[in-house]
Design an enzyme around this catalytic site. Structure first.
Site, PDB file in Angstrom:
ATOM      1  N   PRO A  58       0.820  -1.216   0.000  1.00  0.00           N
ATOM      2  CA  PRO A  58       0.000   0.000   0.000  1.00  0.00           C
ATOM      3  C   PRO A  58       0.851   1.262   0.000  1.00  0.00           C
ATOM      4  O   PRO A  58       0.969   1.940   0.998  1.00  0.00           O
ATOM      5  CB  PRO A  58      -0.811  -0.128   1.290  1.00  0.00           C
ATOM      6  N   CYS A  59       1.435   1.590  -1.109  1.00  0.00           N
ATOM      7  CA  CYS A  59       2.306   2.757  -1.167  1.00  0.00           C
ATOM      8  C   CYS A  59       1.504   4.039  -0.952  1.00  0.00           C
ATOM      9  O   CYS A  59       2.063   5.068  -0.643  1.00  0.00           O
ATOM     10  CB  CYS A  59       3.045   2.792  -2.502  1.00  0.00           C
ATOM     11  N   HIS A  60       0.212   3.957  -1.090  1.00  0.00           N
ATOM     12  CA  HIS A  60      -0.609   5.147  -0.885  1.00  0.00           C
ATOM     13  C   HIS A  60      -0.700   5.509   0.593  1.00  0.00           C
ATOM     14  O   HIS A  60      -1.187   6.555   0.957  1.00  0.00           O
ATOM     15  CB  HIS A  60      -1.997   4.921  -1.483  1.00  0.00           C
TER      16      HIS A  60
END
Length: 108
Positions: A58-60
């Site tokens: 989940p780079c967000h």
DNA sequence: ACTTTGACTTGCA
DNA sequence: ATGCAAGCCAAAG
């Protein structure tokens, strides 16, 4: 792949460990890895992730020190990042995440 | 092989 | 409080 891939891996693991509805910052990740000043490399690690099919990461949920979604422009659209975070129940303070509520610090 | 840039942070003016 | 400069390491030109 260079040995730096190991650094990437640690970043990936840390990001994966971010709880639902929480976010962390590049600086905290870098600090957790012992590279407080190398916060830029964290961004590179995520860039590698974004370039690959690592959708399990989940780079967000990774934002800059101010809680801004600095990486949103690297997504297909700069809106998807915020949409995803909001979908997880993350509240925003203007154009930045409310770190006072959603800031999560890695357990290095 | 050298130069420039980049998903950042901190420090000084 | 705001603005500019430096530090950091790696990848792309």
């Amino acid at each position: 792949m260079p040995e730096s891939a190991d650094f990437f891996l640690r970043v990936h693991e840390l990001v994966k460990q971010i709880p639902f509805g929480k976010v962390t910052t590049y600086g905290h990740i870098a600090a957790a890895l012992g590279a407080r000043s190398s916060s830029r490399m964290v961004g590179w690690a995520l860039n590698a992730v974004a370039h690959a099919d690592r959708f399990d990461i989940p780079c967000h949920r990774v934002v800059n020190r101010l809680g801004e979604l600095s990486g949103k422009m690297h997504f297909e659209t700069p809106f998807v990042m915020r949409e995803r975070l909001e979908a997880e129940g993350v509240t925003f303070k203007g154009d930045a995440v409310d770190l006072a509520v959603h800031l999560w610090i890695p357990d290095a």
